[in-house]
Design an enzyme around this catalytic site. Structure first.
Site, short mmCIF file in Angstrom:
data_model
loop_
_atom_site.label_atom_id
_atom_site.label_comp_id
_atom_site.label_asym_id
_atom_site.label_seq_id
_atom_site.Cartn_x
_atom_site.Cartn_y
_atom_site.Cartn_z
N VAL A 24 39.97 18.52 62.96
CA VAL A 24 41.00 19.01 62.06
C VAL A 24 41.62 20.25 62.52
CG1 VAL A 24 41.76 19.60 59.85
CG2 VAL A 24 39.94 17.78 59.91
N GLY A 56 43.07 14.59 51.93
CA GLY A 56 43.50 14.76 53.37
C GLY A 56 44.87 15.14 53.48
N ASP A 106 30.95 14.13 48.36
CA ASP A 106 32.11 14.60 48.87
C ASP A 106 33.29 14.41 47.91
OD1 ASP A 106 33.84 15.48 51.28
OD2 ASP A 106 34.81 13.51 50.76
N LYS A 134 35.61 16.99 45.59
CA LYS A 134 36.95 16.92 45.45
C LYS A 134 37.31 16.77 43.92
CE LYS A 134 37.49 15.05 50.11
NZ LYS A 134 37.38 13.67 50.83
N1 HSE Z 1 34.79 12.88 55.25
C1 HSE Z 1 35.90 12.84 54.23
C2 HSE Z 1 36.60 11.40 53.95
C3 HSE Z 1 37.25 13.52 54.90
O1 HSE Z 1 36.07 10.49 54.35
O2 HSE Z 1 37.32 11.54 53.14
C4 HSE Z 1 38.19 14.00 54.23
O3 HSE Z 1 37.78 14.92 53.21
#
Ligand code: HSE
Length: 443
Positions: free
Chosen positions: A17, A137, A204, A208
């Site tokens: 990124v 993203g 993850d 979020k």
């Molecule tokens: N590893 C994360 C995904 C990247 O696959 O969504 C974006 O936050």
């Protein structure tokens, strides 16, 4: 003393990124200046490994490994943290804020864990934190919540928030690719985290969800209070039998108000082929929000990968120079200004379920299982047991059961009981069936 212009940007961490952000800030700089009527420039890339950035033929003068020296440069207005993780990143974020620099970050784990503390440090130093790239993203979902939906109370948020998981599930479901190969492909495409366990375990998505629901509902959310399960234990048998019944499997992150209490969950879920999130495939993400004035709105786009994520990072940087970040930062909706969420206790949520029980193929089995469901007030909607071929030597068969809405706690108790029966082999598989949320216009 000459009043120096504060028009410089520093990027800390130059991986997938970081290098994509550096590309936008160098190759597209004329376009950005024309579009914004602002003057800003990339002055530093801070890292110890410049392999990605060097592919861009950037001037060596940009590269440094000395964050402290960058932080005393009065020209720097924004530092972009893209190192990931929560140890060095936290230390660096605090230094950046205490040095009076605005922080832009894509680090969801950092914000989910230390958001309240970091926001309060930022406020003390009269600087802002922008984090559009941390969720979804390149999708401008954070901005949609705090800006476009500002006049709405939110009732529910449902998201496909992890590109890696969505890529894997799409490949397994539509193209018959194995879990291992699909994960490998996602890593090669630069979608996965450095530690892909965070992706596939659902953590993850939970980070979020904590961030998005904290601003959507105006409450502090502790990631630990989210019930999380990932895609790493899914069996292709269940994906296929769900498909035969008209369902698609997705890793859904959900936050919704139930009688004024917030219910939070990340889980692989079956959704109908007609559900608005059903066609979200590959590394794309989507977020459905149900608001009291607008009703349902949905945000869709690339949820992972260098270039899409850098699009959100670059927008955040520009908004600092425009002064809009600072303005929105003064709203009392950020975690240092809100109170801890009032949560629906885990197990109280109601939902429909897909179950696969591996039971002996003999008389009385179904009635024994059905009586447990009756004890826990769970109503069965359908039962499917495939006929075994005569030559089959297998003593156990999969019985697929779809239930009507039942309390989660009762469902878990019923399964625990069923799994103690000697007619049952292996742990029963239980997958949520997530129906489309109803719009409620609470006006
Ligand atoms: N590893 C994360 C995904 C990247 O696959 O969504 C974006 O936050």
């Amino acid at each position: 003393m000459e009043n120096k212009k504060r028009d410089a940007i520093a990027i800390l961490g130059c991986g997938v990124v970081g290098s994509a952000t550096a590309r936008i800030l160098t190759q597209d700089i004329d376009f950005l200046k024309t579009r914004t009527n602002l003057n800003f420039f990339l002055k530093y890339i801070i890292d110890v490994n410049f392999a990605y950035a060097k592919k861009l033929n950037l001037s060596d003068s940009l590269f440094t490994d000395n964050l402290d020296a960058v932080l005393v440069d009065p020209e720097v207005l924004v530092v972009v943290e893209l190192v990931g993780g929560t140890t060095f990143a936290k230390e660096a974020a605090i230094k950046i804020l205490n040095a009076g620099k605005n922080l832009v970050t894509a680090n969801k784990a950092l914000l989910a864990k230390y958001g309240t503390e970091l926001f309060s440090i930022a406020r003390k130093n009269n600087v802002s934190i922008s984090f559009e790239a941390s969720c979804g993203g390149g999708i401008p979902i954070v901005r949609a919540i705090y800006d476009g939906l500002l006049a709405n109370k939110q009732d529910a948020l449902y998201g496909i928030l992890n590109g890696t998981c969505n890529y894997i599930l799409t490949e397994m479901c539509s193209n018959g690719v194995s879990y291992e190969n699909a994960l490998k492909e996602a890593q090669e495409k630069g979608l996965a985290e450095a530690d892909p366990t965070l992706d596939v375990s659902g953590m993850d998505s939970a980070h979020k969800l904590a961030i998005l629901s904290s601003i959507a509902f105006g409450m502090q959310i502790d990631t630990g209070s989210i019930a999380v399960s990932g895609i790493d234990n899914l069996d292709i048998f269940d994906i296929n039998s769900g498909k035969e019944l008209g369902y698609i499997i997705k890793l859904i992150a959900m936050a919704r108000l139930v009688d004024g209490k917030l219910s939070l969950k990340v889980a692989p879920s079956f959704i109908s082929k007609e559900h608005p999130l059903a066609w979200v495939a590959g590394s794309f993400n989507a977020i459905s929000i149900y608001s009291h004035t607008l009703g349902h709105s949905m945000y869709y786009g690339r949820g992972a990968g260098g270039s899409p994520t850098a699009s959100a990072v670059a927008a955040d940087i520009i908004n600092v120079f425009l002064g809009t970040s600072e303005r929105f930062f003064s709203l009392p909706i950020w975690p240092d200004k809100t109170k801890p969420a009032s949560l629906l206790p885990q197990g109280e949520e109601k939902g429909r379920y897909y179950l696969r029980i591996n039971a002996k193929d003999q008389p009385g089995v179904l009635s024994k299982i059905a009586s447990v469901f009756a004890d826990y007030e769970i109503s069965i909607s359908s039962v499917i047991q495939k006929e075994m071929p005569e030559e089959s030597t297998k003593s156990h068969v999969p019985i697929v059961i779809i239930t009507y809405a039942a309390k989660e706690e009762n469902m878990h108790k019923a399964i625990t009981k069923i799994d103690t029966f000697d007619i049952v082999k292996e742990k029963t598989v239980c997958i949520n069936i997530m129906d489309e949320h109803e719009e409620i216009f609470n006006v």
